[in-house]
Design a protein around this motif. Structure first.
Motif, PDB file in Angstrom:
ATOM      1  N   SER A 150      60.966  25.893 -54.410  1.00 40.41           N
ATOM      2  CA  SER A 150      61.293  26.758 -53.122  1.00 40.41           C
ATOM      3  C   SER A 150      62.597  26.868 -52.589  1.00 40.41           C
ATOM      4  CB  SER A 150      60.167  26.278 -52.188  1.00 40.41           C
ATOM      5  OG  SER A 150      60.548  27.104 -50.923  1.00 40.41           O
ATOM      6  N   ARG A 151      62.787  28.090 -52.124  1.00 36.99           N
ATOM      7  CA  ARG A 151      64.010  28.177 -51.461  1.00 36.99           C
ATOM      8  C   ARG A 151      63.953  28.066 -49.896  1.00 36.99           C
ATOM      9  NH1 ARG A 151      67.837  32.307 -52.611  1.00 36.99           N
ATOM     10  NH2 ARG A 151      67.219  33.521 -50.732  1.00 36.99           N
ATOM     11  N   GLU A 191      62.271  29.929 -47.842  1.00 39.40           N
ATOM     12  CA  GLU A 191      62.745  31.171 -47.030  1.00 39.40           C
ATOM     13  C   GLU A 191      61.997  31.181 -45.642  1.00 39.40           C
ATOM     14  OE1 GLU A 191      61.864  34.324 -50.007  1.00 39.40           O
ATOM     15  OE2 GLU A 191      63.541  34.090 -50.846  1.00 39.40           O
ATOM     16  N   TRP A 201      67.278  30.804 -45.115  1.00 42.07           N
ATOM     17  CA  TRP A 201      66.721  30.418 -46.367  1.00 42.07           C
ATOM     18  C   TRP A 201      67.367  28.844 -46.617  1.00 42.07           C
ATOM     19  CZ3 TRP A 201      68.888  28.812 -51.166  1.00 42.07           C
ATOM     20  CH2 TRP A 201      70.113  28.857 -51.250  1.00 42.07           C
ATOM     21  N   GLY A 202      66.770  27.792 -47.054  1.00 40.78           N
ATOM     22  CA  GLY A 202      67.410  26.629 -47.642  1.00 40.78           C
ATOM     23  C   GLY A 202      67.202  25.585 -46.417  1.00 40.78           C
ATOM     24  N   ARG A 258      70.180  23.362 -50.943  1.00 41.56           N
ATOM     25  CA  ARG A 258      70.451  24.630 -51.422  1.00 41.56           C
ATOM     26  C   ARG A 258      71.554  24.499 -52.720  1.00 41.56           C
ATOM     27  NH1 ARG A 258      71.664  28.574 -46.446  1.00 41.56           N
ATOM     28  NH2 ARG A 258      73.393  27.596 -45.951  1.00 41.56           N
ATOM     29  N   PHE A 299      70.358  25.657 -56.116  1.00 40.82           N
ATOM     30  CA  PHE A 299      70.296  27.027 -56.461  1.00 40.82           C
ATOM     31  C   PHE A 299      71.593  27.590 -56.571  1.00 40.82           C
ATOM     32  CE2 PHE A 299      66.471  26.312 -54.228  1.00 40.82           C
ATOM     33  CZ  PHE A 299      65.426  27.032 -54.927  1.00 40.82           C
ATOM     34  N   SER A 303      70.829  28.322 -42.888  1.00 38.32           N
ATOM     35  CA  SER A 303      69.989  27.344 -43.520  1.00 38.32           C
ATOM     36  C   SER A 303      69.045  26.698 -42.099  1.00 38.32           C
ATOM     37  CB  SER A 303      70.632  25.776 -44.110  1.00 38.32           C
ATOM     38  OG  SER A 303      71.139  25.374 -42.981  1.00 38.32           O
ATOM     39  N   ASP A 331      64.987  36.895 -45.345  1.00 38.92           N
ATOM     40  CA  ASP A 331      65.263  35.876 -46.515  1.00 38.92           C
ATOM     41  C   ASP A 331      66.555  35.861 -47.058  1.00 38.92           C
ATOM     42  OD1 ASP A 331      62.620  35.055 -45.755  1.00 38.92           O
ATOM     43  OD2 ASP A 331      61.733  36.039 -47.179  1.00 38.92           O
ATOM     44  N   HIS A 332      67.156  36.759 -46.961  1.00 36.01           N
ATOM     45  CA  HIS A 332      68.612  36.830 -47.692  1.00 36.01           C
ATOM     46  C   HIS A 332      69.594  37.114 -46.640  1.00 36.01           C
ATOM     47  CE1 HIS A 332      66.244  37.407 -51.181  1.00 36.01           C
ATOM     48  NE2 HIS A 332      65.675  38.309 -50.938  1.00 36.01           N
TER      49      HIS A 332
END
Length: 767
Positions: free
Chosen positions: A92-93, A95, A133-134, A140, A143, A153, A488-489
Motif C-alpha cells: 500500500s501507498r 494514500e 501518501w506514505g 516510502r 516506492f 506523508s 493522493d498525489h
C-alpha cells in the motif's frame, strides 16, 4: 408470451414497471408476490430496479412492492474491501483518500474512538496539512522515494498538527515544521486517535510483511483485527461479521493442522484462504418474500408463478460464459455426461419458461445506446423465436415472433408512448404525459425586484458572468464547483491556481507587514521557509525565484514607488444611486483615496493576476475594479484608479461625475434586466466583438468562435469559465441569433453598452 427490445438495462426496468402496472390494471386478482423477474446477472439491473421501483411511496398508485434476492450486503462489501486492503498493506501507498475511506466505516470509527464529525474534521486538517501518501519517509523508500523526502506523508501531517496544538497559530517555522493553525483543546483527542490509528497501521504493515506459520497467523490476526474493526453495542451486523471472520481464520488454521502444515506462509495465501471461506455467506437470499421477486437465473428458483419476466437475455450475457483455467482437464477432454455451464443455462431457461403459468415476457438490449445499432438476443431466445415462427403462422403471413415483439424507443418520454390507444407503446408516467398533453410555450418570468440593494461586488460578478444575477441572486443556485485534484498525489509543479494562491497570501502579508527595503531579503527568506515547510511548494523545486519571489518583489517595488509619493489616506463617503424606474438602487460604500504630490487623487488596488498577455490588456481582469472606479467619481472630485498587477500597472483615468453616474446607471439597468431573463451576452465574446468592430482585418467569425467556444489552445473561453453559459447558450449561433432578435426589437447592444466603456477607460500606467 411477449418480447421487448430495449436500449439499456435502465430502459428494460422502466418498461417492466409499466408492463406490471398494466398487468395489475387488467387483472385485479393478480398480486405482486405472484410475479417473478429473473436475469442472468443481477449487478447491472439492481441499481435500476431500486431507482425505478423504489422512487414511489406506498400511497402512490404507481407503487409496486418488490424484493431483490442474491444481492451482496453493501455494508459487508465495504468491510470486505477494507479487510482486503488491510491484508495488502505491505504493497500500500497509504494514500490519503484510501485511509479516509476506511475511517468512513462505522466499524473502523468505533475501533478508533472517532465519530463522523471527527472524520469530517480530519478531512479538513489533512487537506490543509498537505498530506498525500506514505506513512513516513522510511516506508516510502519502498516506492523509490529518497529517504530524506518527508513532505506530504502522514508523519509530516501529524508533525504539523501536533505543532499547531502546542504552539498555536503562528507564521513561524519550528524545526522545519510549519504549525497548522490553532488546534482547540477539545480537538486534541482527535489528533491522538489519528496518531494511534496510524501506529496500528504501521504495526500491521510490519506484521503482514513477514511470512508466518498458520498458528502464528491466527494469533497475530486475533491481536491486530480488533485494532481496525469493532462493533458498537447496537451494531449486530458488524458483530456477526467479525464472528464469521474469526471463524474463517480458525477454520483455515484447523485445516492446516489436519494437513500437518507447519511451514511459513505469506499474507497473500492467508487472505485467499480467509476470503474463500467468507464468500460462502456473502449473498443475502431474500427469496420468496412479499412483493415482486427479483432474482438471478439459478437452480431451484423457477417454481410456478402466474407471470414470469426474464430481463437481460442478451447474446453476450446468456448462456453465461465461464473463464477457462489451465488446470481444467474437462475443457480439453470433454465426455458425454460432463457438466457444461452453457447446457446448464439452457436448462434453466427451459425451467423458467415452464414456471410461467399465465404469461412469459422476455426482454434484451436489442439496440446500442450509443449509435442505435442492432444487437441480437440470446441464442436460446432466438431458438424459441424460430420455433414459434415454425409452429404458428399468423393469417397475415407475418412472422409470429415479430408480432409478439415490441421495440421500444431510446427515451421514456418519446412521443410513441402517447400515440393511439391501441399502440403497443404506453406509459403510466404522468410527468411525461403532461409534457405531451400541453403545448410547450415560452412563458416569460414575472418581473422580480430584490429586497436588498445592488452592490459594487454584484456588478463585478455581473460583468464576469451575466447569468449570475438570475441564477445566484434570484434562484439562489450556487455555481457548480470544479472537480478537485486527487488528494493522493503530491504536487510536482506549481500550477496556475497554486501560484495565484501562494502569491495572494504572501502579497497580503507583504502589504500588512510592509518591510523596509533593507529587510526585504530576510522577509522573503522567512516566508519561503514557511511555504516550503507547509508542503505547498514541490519538494526541491527551483521555481520559487521565477514563479513567486521575482514577480512579487517587482510588484511590491512598483507599489512602493507610488505609495511613497502619496499623502495619508482619506475616505470618500458612501452614496446610494437609485434607479426609480425599476425600484432598485446601487449601494456604493466609502472608499479610501490618497493624494499624490501633484494633487491627483488616487485609489490604489492590488491584483494577483497578470494584466497583460501578448502586449494586450486582459480586460477580463479589470471587471473587479471598473464599478469601484466609477463609484469613486460620484463624490464630484476626479479620482484615478491604479491597479498593480503581477506584470504591470493599469490606470483608470478620472472622469466627470455625470458620466460616471450615467455609466453606473447603464450597468445597474442591465443588472436588473439580467434578473428577469438570461441576457444574450458573454464576457469574452463581448470583448472580442468590441475588438473585431474596430479591426476589420480580423476574421470575426473565427475570433468570436474561439472566444466563446474555445479550442485546444484556448481553455479560457466563455463555455469553459462562465458558469451556466453552455446551459443557456449551447453554441455561438444560438447566442448570435438571440442578439439579432434583440436588435430587431431596437434594444441596445449589450457588448457596446456594458463592456466597450471599460475597454476605452483603461490603459497602461506611465512609468
Amino acid at each position: 408470451m411477449a418480447f421487448h427490445s430495449v436500449h439499456s438495462p435502465l430502459r428494460a426496468v422502466e418498461v417492466l414497471h409499466d408492463q406490471l402496472l398494466a398487468a395489475f390494471a387488467a387483472d385485479a386478482s393478480l398480486k405482486p408476490e405472484q410475479i417473478l423477474v429473473m436475469m442472468p446477472d443481477m449487478a447491472p439491473y439492481a441499481p435500476a430496479v431500486q431507482a425505478i421501483f423504489g422512487r414511489f411511496k406506498r400511497d402512490s398508485p404507481r407503487h409496486i412492492p418488490f424484493a431483490l434476492a442474491d444481492q451482496p450486503d453493501p455494508a459487508e462489501q465495504a468491510r470486505l474491501a477494507v479487510l482486503a486492503q488491510w491484508f495488502d498493506l505491505p504493497n500500500s501507498r497509504f494514500e490519503r483518500g484510501e485511509l479516509l475511506d476506511w475511517l468512513a466505516l462505522p466499524a473502523v470509527q468505533t475501533a478508533q474512538g472517532l465519530t463522523a464529525s471527527d472524520v469530517e474534521l480530519l478531512h479538513d486538517w489533512l487537506d490543509q496539512a498537505e498530506v498525500f501518501w506514505g506513512l513516513n519517509a522510511e516506508q516510502r523508500t519502498a516506492f523509490g522515494a529518497p529517504p530524506e523526502y518527508t513532505q506530504h506523508s502522514w508523519q509530516f501531517g501529524l508533525d504539523r498538527l501536533f505543532a499547531g496544538y502546542v504552539l498555536g497559530a503562528t507564521d513561524g517555522v519550528w524545526q522545519d515544521i510549519a504549525p497548522l493553525g490553532a488546534i482547540e483543546i477539545s480537538q486534541s483527542a482527535v489528533i491522538g486517535r489519528l496518531n494511534q490509528f496510524l501506529a496500528n497501521l504501521a504495526a500491521a504493515h510490519q506484521f503482514f510483511s513477514e511470512e508466518r506459520t498458520p498458528q502464528a497467523w491466527q494469533e497475530g490476526l486475533r491481536e491486530h483485527l480488533p485494532r481496525l474493526f469493532q462493533a458498537s453495542p447496537d451494531d449486530a451486523a458488524t458483530a456477526l461479521w467479525l464472528t464469521r471472520v474469526d471463524g474463517a481464520i480458525r477454520e483455515w488454521c484447523d485445516d492446516c493442522a489436519r494437513a500437518n502444515w507447519q511451514d511459513a506462509l505469506p499474507a497473500t495465501v492467508v487472505q485467499a484462504a480467509v476470503f474463500e471461506r467468507l464468500s460462502r455467506h456473502r449473498l443475502t437470499q431474500k427469496f420468496l418474500v412479499s412483493g415482486v421477486n427479483f432474482a438471478t437465473l439459478m437452480p431451484m428458483r423457477a417454481i410456478p408463478y402466474r407471470q414470469v419476466y426474464l430481463l437481460g437475455m442478451d447474446e453476450r450475457d446468456y448462456p453465461r460464459s465461464q473463464p477457462r483455467h489451465d488446470f481444467d482437464l474437462l475443457a480439453d477432454r470433454y465426455r458425454p455426461g460432463d457438466r457444461a455451464r452453457q447446457e446448464d443455462d439452457r436448462y434453466l431457461f427451459l425451467e423458467a419458461m415452464l414456471a410461467a403459468q399465465e404469461r412469459l415476457v422476455i426482454s434484451w438490449v436489442g439496440r446500442a445506446v450509443e449509435d442505435n445499432s442492432p444487437r441480437s438476443p440470446s441464442i436460446v431466445v432466438q431458438q424459441l423465436r424460430d420455433y414459434l415462427d415454425t409452429a404458428w403462422l399468423p393469417l397475415d403471413g407475418a412472422a409470429l415472433s415479430q408480432k409478439l415483439t415490441v421495440e421500444h424507443p431510446l427515451q421514456p418520454f418519446s412521443p410513441l408512448y402517447f400515440g393511439a390507444p391501441d399502440a403497443p407503446w404506453f406509459t403510466f408516467d404522468s410527468d411525461w404525459r403532461r409534457v405531451h398533453d400541453f403545448a410547450l410555450t415560452e412563458t416569460p418570468l414575472a418581473e422580480w425586484t430584490p429586497t436588498e440593494p445592488c452592490t459594487l461586488d454584484d456588478l463585478s460578478k455581473f460583468l464576469k458572468n451575466p447569468l449570475d444575477p438570475l441564477m445566484r441572486i434570484r434562484f439562489g443556485i450556487s455555481a457548480p464547483r470544479k472537480p478537485e485534484d486527487s488528494p493522493d498525489h503530491e504536487p510536482f509543479d506549481i500550477n496556475g491556481l497554486s501560484d495565484w494562491n501562494i502569491r495572494h497570501e504572501l502579497a497580503h502579508s507583504l502589504r500588512v507587514e510592509a518591510p523596509a527595503d533593507a529587510d526585504l531579503d530576510a522577509w522573503f527568506v522567512r516566508v519561503r521557509q514557511r511555504v516550503t515547510a507547509s508542503g505547498r511548494m514541490p519538494w526541491r523545486s527551483g521555481q520559487w525565484q521565477e514563479r513567486i519571489e521575482q514577480p512579487l518583489r517587482a510588484q511590491w517595488q512598483r507599489w512602493q514607488a507610488v505609495q511613497q509619493g502619496l499623502s495619508e489616506p482619506s475616505v470618500l463617503p458612501a452614496t446610494i444611486l437609485p434607479l426609480p424606474a425599476h425600484g432598485v438602487a446601487l449601494a456604493c460604500p466609502d472608499q479610501t483615496v490618497q493624494v499624490h504630490a501633484d494633487g491627483q487623487r488616487l485609489v490604489c488596488a492590488w491584483s494577483d493576476s497578470k494584466l497583460v498577455d501578448d502586449k494586450k490588456i486582459r480586460h477580463e481582469k479589470c471587471f473587479e475594479f471598473w464599478p469601484q472606479h466609477l463609484a469613486a467619481q460620484l463624490s464630484g472630485v476626479p479620482v484615478e484608479t491604479r491597479v498593480f498587477g503581477k506584470d504591470c500597472t493599469l490606470a483608470f483615468p478620472s472622469m466627470a461625475s455625470d458620466e460616471a453616474e450615467r455609466q453606473l446607471t447603464v450597468l445597474l439597468s442591465a443588472w436588473f434586466e439580467a434578473l428577469q431573463t438570461p441576457l444574450p451576452v458573454a464576457p469574452n465574446l463581448a470583448l472580442a466583438q468590441c475588438t473585431a468592430r474596430s479591426d476589420e482585418s480580423v476574421d470575426q467569425r473565427e475570433k468570436l468562435e474561439k472566444a466563446f467556444m474555445g479550442d485546444e489552445r484556448n481553455t479560457k473561453s466563455d463555455h469553459d469559465t462562465v458558469s451556466w453559459m453552455a446551459r443557456f447558450w449551447p453554441d455561438l449561433d444560438t447566442l448570435l441569433a438571440a442578439q439579432t432578435e434583440r436588435a430587431m426589437h431596437h434594444q441596445p447592444d449589450l457588448a457596446d453598452q456594458i463592456y466597450a466603456p471599460l475597454m476605452q477607460g483603461v490603459a497602461l500606467a506611465k512609468g
